[in-house]
Design an enzyme around this catalytic site. Sequence first.
Site, PDB file in Angstrom:
ATOM      1  N   THR A 116     -47.465  56.368 -15.186  1.00 28.54           N
ATOM      2  CA  THR A 116     -48.660  56.519 -16.017  1.00 28.54           C
ATOM      3  C   THR A 116     -49.902  56.551 -15.142  1.00 28.54           C
ATOM      4  OG1 THR A 116     -49.763  55.729 -18.023  1.00 28.54           O
ATOM      5  CG2 THR A 116     -48.917  54.036 -16.527  1.00 28.54           C
ATOM      6  N   LYS A 121     -49.743  60.230 -12.189  1.00 29.75           N
ATOM      7  CA  LYS A 121     -48.883  61.326 -12.665  1.00 29.75           C
ATOM      8  C   LYS A 121     -48.894  62.541 -11.741  1.00 29.75           C
ATOM      9  CE  LYS A 121     -49.026  59.984 -17.503  1.00 29.75           C
ATOM     10  NZ  LYS A 121     -49.336  60.332 -18.875  1.00 29.75           N
ATOM     11  N   ASN A 162     -44.386  62.242 -15.791  1.00 24.19           N
ATOM     12  CA  ASN A 162     -44.411  60.894 -16.372  1.00 24.19           C
ATOM     13  C   ASN A 162     -43.027  60.243 -16.372  1.00 24.19           C
ATOM     14  OD1 ASN A 162     -43.066  62.113 -18.519  1.00 24.19           O
ATOM     15  ND2 ASN A 162     -44.121  60.875 -20.052  1.00 24.19           N
ATOM     16  N   ASP A 194     -44.758  63.924 -22.090  1.00 23.63           N
ATOM     17  CA  ASP A 194     -45.954  63.633 -22.899  1.00 23.63           C
ATOM     18  C   ASP A 194     -46.174  64.686 -23.987  1.00 23.63           C
ATOM     19  OD1 ASP A 194     -46.682  61.298 -21.576  1.00 23.63           O
ATOM     20  OD2 ASP A 194     -47.855  62.375 -20.067  1.00 23.63           O
ATOM     21  N   GLY A 250     -61.365  66.938 -23.550  1.00 19.45           N
ATOM     22  CA  GLY A 250     -60.976  66.433 -22.236  1.00 19.45           C
ATOM     23  C   GLY A 250     -60.217  67.478 -21.451  1.00 19.45           C
ATOM     24  N   ALA A 251     -60.217  67.327 -20.135  1.00 22.84           N
ATOM     25  CA  ALA A 251     -59.505  68.285 -19.281  1.00 22.84           C
ATOM     26  C   ALA A 251     -58.856  67.558 -18.112  1.00 22.84           C
ATOM     27  CB  ALA A 251     -60.469  69.360 -18.792  1.00 22.84           C
ATOM     28  N   ALA A 271     -54.253  63.765 -19.157  1.00 25.59           N
ATOM     29  CA  ALA A 271     -53.682  63.636 -20.499  1.00 25.59           C
ATOM     30  C   ALA A 271     -53.579  65.000 -21.177  1.00 25.59           C
ATOM     31  CB  ALA A 271     -54.535  62.683 -21.329  1.00 25.59           C
ATOM     32  N   GLY A 289     -52.370  57.331 -30.903  1.00 19.85           N
ATOM     33  CA  GLY A 289     -51.228  57.826 -30.140  1.00 19.85           C
ATOM     34  C   GLY A 289     -49.991  56.943 -30.053  1.00 19.85           C
TER      35      GLY A 289
HETATM   36  P1  ATR Z   1     -56.619  61.090 -17.614  1.00 17.72           P
HETATM   37  O1  ATR Z   1     -55.487  61.235 -16.637  1.00 17.72           O
HETATM   38  O2  ATR Z   1     -56.578  59.847 -18.440  1.00 17.72           O
HETATM   39  O3  ATR Z   1     -56.846  62.315 -18.441  1.00 17.72           O
HETATM   40  P2  ATR Z   1     -58.831  61.865 -15.940  1.00 17.72           P
HETATM   41  O4  ATR Z   1     -58.042  62.921 -15.256  1.00 17.72           O
HETATM   42  O5  ATR Z   1     -59.753  61.014 -15.135  1.00 17.72           O
HETATM   43  O6  ATR Z   1     -57.899  60.845 -16.674  1.00 17.72           O
HETATM   44  O7  ATR Z   1     -59.645  62.548 -17.138  1.00 17.72           O
HETATM   45  C1  ATR Z   1     -60.476  61.832 -17.977  1.00 17.72           C
HETATM   46  C2  ATR Z   1     -61.078  62.799 -19.002  1.00 17.72           C
HETATM   47  O8  ATR Z   1     -61.983  62.072 -19.831  1.00 17.72           O
HETATM   48  C3  ATR Z   1     -61.882  63.934 -18.385  1.00 17.72           C
HETATM   49  O9  ATR Z   1     -61.804  65.047 -19.240  1.00 17.72           O
HETATM   50  C4  ATR Z   1     -63.294  63.343 -18.384  1.00 17.72           C
HETATM   51  O10 ATR Z   1     -64.328  64.301 -18.343  1.00 17.72           O
HETATM   52  P3  ATR Z   1     -64.796  64.953 -16.938  1.00 17.72           P
HETATM   53  O11 ATR Z   1     -63.755  65.961 -16.545  1.00 17.72           O
HETATM   54  O12 ATR Z   1     -66.116  65.541 -17.230  1.00 17.72           O
HETATM   55  O13 ATR Z   1     -64.861  63.778 -15.959  1.00 17.72           O
HETATM   56  C5  ATR Z   1     -63.288  62.648 -19.716  1.00 17.72           C
HETATM   57  N1  ATR Z   1     -64.297  61.576 -19.824  1.00 17.72           N
HETATM   58  C6  ATR Z   1     -64.294  60.383 -19.191  1.00 17.72           C
HETATM   59  N2  ATR Z   1     -65.350  59.643 -19.585  1.00 17.72           N
HETATM   60  C7  ATR Z   1     -66.041  60.395 -20.478  1.00 17.72           C
HETATM   61  C8  ATR Z   1     -67.239  60.190 -21.248  1.00 17.72           C
HETATM   62  N3  ATR Z   1     -67.929  59.043 -21.175  1.00 17.72           N
HETATM   63  N4  ATR Z   1     -67.629  61.185 -22.075  1.00 17.72           N
HETATM   64  C9  ATR Z   1     -66.945  62.342 -22.161  1.00 17.72           C
HETATM   65  N5  ATR Z   1     -65.809  62.592 -21.470  1.00 17.72           N
HETATM   66  C10 ATR Z   1     -65.368  61.637 -20.642  1.00 17.72           C
END
Ligand code: ATR
Length: 281
Positions: A70, A74, A95, A111, A136-137, A140, A248
Amino acid sequence: MTDADGPGAADQYGLAGHPVAHSWSPFIHGMFAKATGENIVYRLYDLLPEEFRREALRLLTSGVVGLNVTVPHKQAAAELVNELTPRAARAQAVNTIALRDDATLLGDNTDGVGLVTDLERNLGIALADRRILLLGAGGAVRGVLGPLLERSVREVVIANRTPARARTLAAEFRDLGSVTACGFADIVGPPFDLIVNGTSASLAGEMPELPPGTVDRHTACYDMAYGRGETTFTRWARAQHASRVEKGWGMLVEQAAAAFALWRGKHPQTRPVLDALAPFR
Ligand code: ATR
């Protein structure tokens, strides 16, 4: 199992992540093992990013025969294994690791199938021909994009705080279906059928600001995060009068069931585990 464990000793599995202390995975896999008559133990391994590769290899060469992986490991896990399943290769994220009889490591990503199974089978939320907004990108979203696009959805829009990351991801998956990318402010209507939150914004108690008209009374909202009570996203979704608001938990249980099936060759029933977790949701 090592020779020293002797016949009848339990096969060892576990979860590698940071942090992992509050994980439900030992409970879930414990229930699966009992229901299927499989003799396994499942432990938690809290590994720092800089020690993940060394420690995961040490575990997998000293008795552990499978690992779930996790946050934040990953992508490192995808680089560690000898072979990736097609869906893990697509996601470039792993995962689930299985140690095979020939001592090689197979990496899978359950996932996406976990999310899709929860949406369609547990929650009765249809995906075919639907417009889906993914928030998000990061890791996850990367893990679930392929399996979602394979369900004949009409369109997936990836919206992210950093639009360039969303665009990169969309380009990687474009051959699987209609997938576009934008920043939160650039999301355009009509309201989506389904919005899935894959950001970690909730952890900071934040909710991205989305344009009005993104949600209506027919929109289902799903937070890939789970935990007790409301998240920032589920609270927002309720305030928008979304038709369904879900977290989830089911994805967690279904991805675990798919990992268990890879390891043990038996797909456990998930309903009893979902019922057992209901008081903690
Ligand atoms: P994970 O593996 O959990 O997806 P990650 O790769 O760090 O972790 O991605 C976190 C996601 O949450 C990203 O899409 C991030 O946006 P950025 O690509 O702009 O960093 C998003 N995220 C984290 N904090 C955020 C916030 N306060 N508002 C909006 N998006 C957020």
